[in-house]
Design a protein around this motif. Sequence first.
Motif, mmCIF file in Angstrom:
data_model
loop_
_atom_site.group_PDB
_atom_site.id
_atom_site.type_symbol
_atom_site.label_atom_id
_atom_site.label_comp_id
_atom_site.label_asym_id
_atom_site.label_seq_id
_atom_site.Cartn_x
_atom_site.Cartn_y
_atom_site.Cartn_z
ATOM 1 N N SER A 1 0.831 -1.207 0.000
ATOM 2 C CA SER A 1 0.000 0.000 0.000
ATOM 3 C C SER A 1 0.865 1.256 0.000
ATOM 4 O O SER A 1 0.478 2.289 -0.563
ATOM 5 N N LYS B 1 1.932 1.680 -3.557
ATOM 6 C CA LYS B 1 0.749 2.060 -4.321
ATOM 7 C C LYS B 1 0.390 3.528 -4.063
ATOM 8 O O LYS B 1 0.067 4.277 -4.996
ATOM 9 N N LYS C 1 0.087 6.746 -6.666
ATOM 10 C CA LYS C 1 -1.177 7.487 -6.721
ATOM 11 C C LYS C 1 -0.959 8.979 -6.471
ATOM 12 O O LYS C 1 -1.585 9.829 -7.118
ATOM 13 N N ALA D 1 -1.030 -4.821 -8.197
ATOM 14 C CA ALA D 1 -1.490 -3.704 -7.373
ATOM 15 C C ALA D 1 -1.062 -2.358 -7.940
ATOM 16 O O ALA D 1 -1.855 -1.414 -7.996
ATOM 17 N N LEU D 2 0.189 -2.253 -8.373
ATOM 18 C CA LEU D 2 0.676 -0.968 -8.868
ATOM 19 C C LEU D 2 0.059 -0.589 -10.205
ATOM 20 O O LEU D 2 -0.089 0.604 -10.518
ATOM 21 N N SER E 1 -6.484 -4.484 -5.709
ATOM 22 C CA SER E 1 -6.011 -3.791 -4.517
ATOM 23 C C SER E 1 -4.808 -4.533 -3.950
ATOM 24 O O SER E 1 -4.616 -5.724 -4.221
ATOM 25 N N PRO E 2 -3.969 -3.850 -3.159
ATOM 26 C CA PRO E 2 -2.842 -4.544 -2.526
ATOM 27 C C PRO E 2 -3.295 -5.761 -1.720
ATOM 28 O O PRO E 2 -2.655 -6.818 -1.786
#
Length: 413
Positions: free
Chosen positions: A230, A233, A237, A394-395, A400-401
């Motif tokens: 996360s 990620k 973002k 995820a990336l 989602s992670p």
Amino acid sequence: MNRSSRNRRLTATALTALAVTVTATACSSGSTDSKDAGSGTYTIWDPYPQFDQSSAWVKLLDQCGTKAGVKVKRTGFDTSDLGNKTLLAAQQGNSPDVLIVDNPVVSTLAEAGVLTTTDDNKLDTSKIDLNLLAAGQSGGKTYGTPIGANTLALYYNKDVLKEAGVDIASVKDWTSLTAALAKVKKVGKKGITFSAIGTEEGSFQFLPWFWGAGAKLTALDSAQAVSALSLWKGWLKQGYAPNSVLNNTQTTSWQEFATGDYAFSENGTWQLANAKKAGFDYGVLPIPGATGGNAAAPTGGEFVTIPVQKDTARYATSQKLATCLTSTANLYTTDTTLSYVAPTGEVQDKQTAANAELKPWVAAVKAAKGRTSDDLGTKYPKISEQMWKAVQSALSGSTSPKDALSAAQAAAK
């Protein structure tokens, strides 16, 4: 060990496990040499084909041979080929007397019955840092001794951080690092670059954050693991890291940092020479753990091992050769040549006394961890593959992670 039983252990499992891609060492391939039948010639295989007969490395091999009263026949292989060639040689009963091999491969060769233990070959590992020695252990036994280690840390651009008003001393954990990235972006500069490519290289670069969160490779879907993914990620973002990390190797990631636009780059000791050529003032910071301290980064580097021989009388001389190569007197020169941190405190102190820039790298190596540690052995490649797939998923925004890592854990089992 009975040779026929050993051959039965050299299975597809071992060959598959050797798909682990080595992250730190690579060059062109070398040619093979069969071991001479004469007992006065001992073969050494290494993953350093970049060193020719005139190099300090090959001269050291010859000197160790002379000291042991034998002739050394050395062959340098490309790192990615060396493990498989070693398995084939073992099947044919033609293993080298001394094998220098990348540390994740040691447990694979050990489980295949190719290597002798230090109990058998009498190699002294008493001065070796335990966290580095663990990379060469399997089933409670040790199968060699490290010749040196490299690992990952954060390079930082002092000019970019100064412009952003960031004091590097304030970067102590994930929260403060992310805050620094926000300040960097605010002044129009770029934050951090790393490699998240879908190969072992991506896993290698993710592991410091994974371990820095307190996660374990046996539980890819833990809350700690999710927090690490996360983090990455969130950086993408927020624009603190570029989308190019999905395809970046450690080389292309470094090239981004070398433009002078980025505040941080996750990379290794092997970039030190390039850092000095970058044209800007830089520093090095061990990768911080989630709540502070130095995160465990994965160790690169090789182990000096002694393969199983039908003629066990050869072990005594092989031990002399291996001991010579890893002696305190020789490690300093060898590890300087290879851009490695030495595996013993005594030689590390000598390195930092000669070059103060190595201090953060020594700190990073002391906190580092072998990828196959915790007795993972041949399980690691499968776990790693699922890890890098989860990072990519995820990336890229596919999942989602949490979902990506849940899928990875299910597949790794």
